[in-house]
Design a protein around this motif. Sequence first.
Motif, PDB file in Angstrom:
ATOM      1  N   ALA A 104      32.120  13.980  53.582  1.00 36.19           N
ATOM      2  CA  ALA A 104      31.595  15.233  53.029  1.00 36.19           C
ATOM      3  C   ALA A 104      32.390  15.652  51.796  1.00 36.19           C
ATOM      4  O   ALA A 104      31.849  16.179  50.826  1.00 36.19           O
ATOM      5  CB  ALA A 104      31.650  16.328  54.099  1.00 36.19           C
ATOM      6  N   LYS A 140      33.012  26.031  51.757  1.00 35.20           N
ATOM      7  CA  LYS A 140      33.269  24.699  51.204  1.00 35.20           C
ATOM      8  C   LYS A 140      34.547  24.089  51.785  1.00 35.20           C
ATOM      9  O   LYS A 140      35.218  23.301  51.129  1.00 35.20           O
ATOM     10  CB  LYS A 140      33.403  24.796  49.675  1.00 35.20           C
ATOM     11  N   ASP A 149      30.097  18.002  49.438  1.00 36.73           N
ATOM     12  CA  ASP A 149      29.572  19.008  50.380  1.00 36.73           C
ATOM     13  C   ASP A 149      30.631  20.059  50.664  1.00 36.73           C
ATOM     14  O   ASP A 149      30.344  21.228  50.867  1.00 36.73           O
ATOM     15  CB  ASP A 149      29.193  18.372  51.717  1.00 36.73           C
ATOM     16  N   ARG A 158      20.461  15.143  55.114  1.00 40.29           N
ATOM     17  CA  ARG A 158      21.807  15.271  54.593  1.00 40.29           C
ATOM     18  C   ARG A 158      21.814  15.403  53.076  1.00 40.29           C
ATOM     19  O   ARG A 158      20.908  14.932  52.403  1.00 40.29           O
ATOM     20  CB  ARG A 158      22.624  14.020  54.932  1.00 40.29           C
ATOM     21  N   SER A 159      22.907  15.978  52.577  1.00 38.68           N
ATOM     22  CA  SER A 159      23.011  16.011  51.123  1.00 38.68           C
ATOM     23  C   SER A 159      23.114  14.562  50.637  1.00 38.68           C
ATOM     24  O   SER A 159      23.849  13.764  51.206  1.00 38.68           O
ATOM     25  CB  SER A 159      24.263  16.780  50.720  1.00 38.68           C
ATOM     26  N   ARG A 176      33.595  24.296  57.932  1.00 37.92           N
ATOM     27  CA  ARG A 176      32.643  23.418  58.603  1.00 37.92           C
ATOM     28  C   ARG A 176      33.419  22.468  59.504  1.00 37.92           C
ATOM     29  O   ARG A 176      34.335  21.793  59.059  1.00 37.92           O
ATOM     30  CB  ARG A 176      31.865  22.593  57.581  1.00 37.92           C
TER      31      ARG A 176
END
Lengths: 382, 560
Positions: free
Chosen positions: A252, A201, A257, B115-116, A241
């Motif tokens: 993100a 994460k 995300d 994508r989320s 990431r």
Amino acid sequence: MSRPQTSRHDAARIGLPSPGTRSAVLALIAGGILMTAGCSGDEDVPTGAIDADDVDAGQVELRDDVLTVYLHDHGDAIAERFTDDTGIPVQIVDMSGGEILARIEAERANPQWDVVYVQGHGSVNRLYQEGQLLDDGWQPDNAARYNDLGRQIYDQDPDAAWWPVTVNAPALLVYNPNCADTERVEELGWDALRDPAFEGKVGMPDPAISGPAYPYVSWFFEESMDDGYAFWEDVFDNGVRMYRSNSPVAEALAAGDICVAGLEEPNTYGEVEKDADIEIVYPAEGTPGAARATGISADTTVADDARAFIEWMLEADTQTYLTQIEHRNKYFVPLVEGADPNELLPPNEFLDRVTPYEFTDYEWAGDVENEIKQWFADQSGS
Amino acid sequence: MAWAVTAALIVLVGLPLAAMLAHLAFPQLYLGSLQLGNFDLFSDLWERSLWRNAVRNSLLLGLGTMVLGAAIGVGLAWMRHHWRFPGSGLIDFSAWFVLVMPSFIIAQGWVLFARSGGTASLLGIPWAGDVIFSLPGLILVMSLANFPLAYLAFSAALQWDVSRYEHAARLSGARPWTVFRAIRLPLLLPALLAAGILVFVDTIGDFGLPAAFISVFRFPLIPYVIRTEIQTVPVSFEGAAVLAAVLVSMVAVAIAIQIRVLRGGGRDFLTAAATPRQRPRPRFWPLLSAITFAFLGLAVFAPLGTSLSVSFMERYGAGLSWDNLTLANYQAVLSSGSALLPALKNSFGIAFAAAAIALVIGFLAAYLLAYSGHRLRRFIDVASTVTLAVPGIVLAVGYIFWWNQRWLADIGIQVYGSGWAIALCSAAASVPIAVRVLLGAMSQTPGSFLSSAALQGAGLWTRIRAILLPLTLSGLLSAGLAVFATSVFDLAITTMLQPPGFPTIPVIIDEHFRTVQYEWATAATVVVCLITAAVIVTVRFSARRLFRSYFETTTETSRS
């Protein structure tokens, strides 16, 4: 039915595959085969002959005798205002920081630029070391007006032929409060990036591609290269990431995300302004700082205009104007007396004083740049 | 004339590729220094994990897509040509449609889909992201983008009517399985292989997919690493040259295999005239229709429907609800001051120039190949097909190496750093298409027509104008529009050669996509697609009106 006709020349190049195959078939489409496999392509639609000489491929080249500035973001705002203030025409070429430096390298044999203005003063210093900047002993009058923060950088080498203009953090420690525990992040500081609680994460921009990412990652190497490698190896082991630039990191993070990231200051406060789910921590071990810096091409044909541009960038009025325009990059701290940072910046709800930026030694940062970037590129562990 | 065509091909194709090879030996060449390199970089292919991964990933993706993409294409072709069922025409539609779409547009659609917070999670399949953003997922996406090549190759082969052989075999007592094994399969094998190789080559050189996916999923592939070697610091021209050489070798090996297999009897599926065979409607036709609709949904609707829907959203991720619908993105894209308008002018200008150049060279080269025995023929033949095997990104690197030289600038030739670099490179990439299409047209025009005109005293120009041009007009038009449409959207070449301060359509869309302005990027894509389609339709319509007499002549000849 009968075999399709093919000439013997065609037979010689039977089915040569290619990226162009797409176009070859497109040709048939344009030729009128649509929707039904099985019409022959004998459309009988002629075309006029085109004389290639009559074709204008758009505005073709930058003019040599006009000041050309390669800069990163807020292009038009600078161009209009500069010409209004000084009467000097200017061509702005607005690219990402990484692209500018790469373009300058590609043009080394034949530079097309007069002034460069990018984030990451270490990179500009490197151009200076390589002899790509005009070094004739000239210093702007406004260098006398640097504030304390500006002096920190300028005084390291007051004779250098490049000048810091503004400063911001190439990365702030940010987290999404919906999935990261505030107290935990505050307690851990930068170590949150390698904390197992956030495995998978964690996000970061790719230093190979994103300009501001290098000053950020190199900051961890300055005290000891080994510690730097150890730190980032842990971050990679934690399933970091990698994103192409800061914008997708911000997105993100806001989307949940990822929970924790190092994010460039302008992006961070851009999200704060939008009320996104992003909180900032100013860790005890410090916040890296990097200046946008500017210099003149050794190859320039318009040196006087270029000098006027540098002086103008170091005016308090200019820097104040740049903190106010509607642009992602208004979140910086000016380096000259008499200009104030954008009001969203500290002191604010996240930090009760002015940001204590820490600068790496830019000469060192330039020396190890290739080594560190290559190491990051090779960590691609997908 | 042969000399002029040869010179043009040398400038367009020969010099850039030679310059690229020269950089392998002289890495400082772009600085004007002839210092011999030490060839260390070739060992980096094994030592640098980024390069190793990129080579491995590209191979895995290429081979995986070759298998899956060919399987999809072949399976659909089999269905389409053996049975009659409602919706079978949709297979053709989706094949053509996916084929003309630039790969980066399709890939962007998939990113937005998976994508989320994207379409997939709105549809209740939140795990789509985990599936798509993985090697198998990329293989699936690539297969859905490249299956048309296999589909068309195989469809062409299925249209060979070989029932006479089959009947002969059955009369001689062979069982159906024996007929299939001994007659149909050997006849289809070359097409099967061609389908696979086509998909492999198109996949391995594709730049659009890694460009779109890299913003959310880090998966190094050779074409994108070539770009980063040149466009990020530390800049390594030599590294780009090495990787480009590796990529070209892979393509060359694939093509060599194909040429070996096809030797002794080829078929050119791209100009195949099809004759529908007798197709019965089977009892299980609902199943076939269901497969067709499901496939259409997956290949076309998932990526492109997503892009289309995002272009009408106020905020991507907020879903399709009434209060999230807006036309603001279109207003933003089309309003004055929008980044798209100058890019439109530049990109359409470049595409027009590329089409004109490719047509002129392609026409003359095809003429020489079809009707003359000039000693340069062999060279023209090779030079006008070689770029078929060179991925766009590699050709563009060659262009940088060749045109970005000080001595050229000193004599006033500033191609690098102007739109002409993109136009010339796009033309070079497209010459083979123009040559192939025009050769197809000329092969139906006997040389005796031209010879008899020459006997009557017609000069070369008269012969071309009065006989060849009218007879090949449809080919010229097809080739021209094809080059035009692909040049508008060529991300690989444009991103490498785009001059500073010279916005172009593919780069601007890619930039907005990369900086997460999905709504703007998708709206711009829709606008540009519509304009391009309108240009194609308009040109074809007006050509038909303008040259009606040619149109009539051609029909008569083709009947004779």
